[in-house]
Design an enzyme around this catalytic site. Sequence first.
Site, mmCIF file in Angstrom:
data_model
loop_
_atom_site.group_PDB
_atom_site.id
_atom_site.type_symbol
_atom_site.label_atom_id
_atom_site.label_comp_id
_atom_site.label_asym_id
_atom_site.label_seq_id
_atom_site.Cartn_x
_atom_site.Cartn_y
_atom_site.Cartn_z
ATOM 1 N N THR A 179 0.844 -1.184 0.000
ATOM 2 C CA THR A 179 0.000 0.000 0.000
ATOM 3 C C THR A 179 0.880 1.236 0.000
ATOM 4 O O THR A 179 2.081 1.166 0.257
ATOM 5 C CB THR A 179 -0.944 -0.012 1.229
ATOM 6 O OG1 THR A 179 -1.817 1.119 1.185
ATOM 7 C CG2 THR A 179 -0.167 0.015 2.540
ATOM 8 N N CYS A 180 0.269 2.391 -0.321
ATOM 9 C CA CYS A 180 0.994 3.671 -0.277
ATOM 10 C C CYS A 180 -0.065 4.762 -0.233
ATOM 11 O O CYS A 180 -1.068 4.607 0.454
ATOM 12 C CB CYS A 180 1.932 3.819 -1.473
ATOM 13 S SG CYS A 180 1.120 3.722 -3.083
ATOM 14 N N GLY A 181 0.126 5.860 -0.946
ATOM 15 C CA GLY A 181 -0.892 6.905 -0.982
ATOM 16 C C GLY A 181 -2.015 6.585 -1.950
ATOM 17 O O GLY A 181 -3.186 6.662 -1.610
#
Length: 266
Positions: free
Chosen positions: A224-226
């Site tokens: 996951t990230c932004g």
Amino acid sequence: MKDPIVSVAWLQKNIQDPELIILDTFIDMPSEDHQIKGARTFDIKNNFSDTNNPLPNTIPDPEAFATACRALGINNNSKIVVYDTKGIYSSPRAWWLFKVMGHEKVWVLDGGLPEWLNEGHPTEKREPQSYSIGNFTANFQPQLVKTKEQILENIDAKEALLVDARSTDRFHGETEEPRVGLRSGHIPGSINIPFTQLLKDGKYLPKEELKKILQPQDKPLLFTCGSGVTACIDLIAYELISDNPKAIYDGSWTEWGQDLNLPFEK
């Protein structure tokens, strides 16, 4: 080749391969108006995302993806090398999209355009172009994409390890999120490996150095990230050192951080 990346030297050696297609990938149009000679424009945000989804850069419908690929002259037998103007940034996302759509012959150019220029190889001005329509077909691989419901379920099940590629201050909620309306913090149970730690001078660190940072896991890996872009950088780093099943949480923190019903930690 098993590795998901190729070197500038490899690309230069194979550039005359009639099945090879080079894609200049980006999220936002880069300021540079030049590209690797013969490259084709792969506009992730406008042509290879679901533009009807309120979340940014989300995966497109497989048939829409295939149609956009055919317009670029991409075929089922095409060997695809993706690169970007920052070295390593958007190209891993493009690589992952092809993998999700069932295309195996795709690699990221390690170092991207900066490394190509450093080695003195030719570029050309980016111009609008048209191609003979390709025959690319999508074979969607659902196991490579995770939803927020699956991520929520994994918090308790702990069947997979969730890796967050954002910066440490964002992960710990020590700074405001760049997108308005998002809480600060991270998904419970996730670990933080900022994508910047895995790169040097726009290229991936050597495998031995990656192993020290990533510490090979025995579980499936989720990323996951932004907004699901830099998570793909971390995924490829793990792909370089391990065979664990891997998937991207496509909604990432933009989806999770705005849903007040979902748990979070700081």
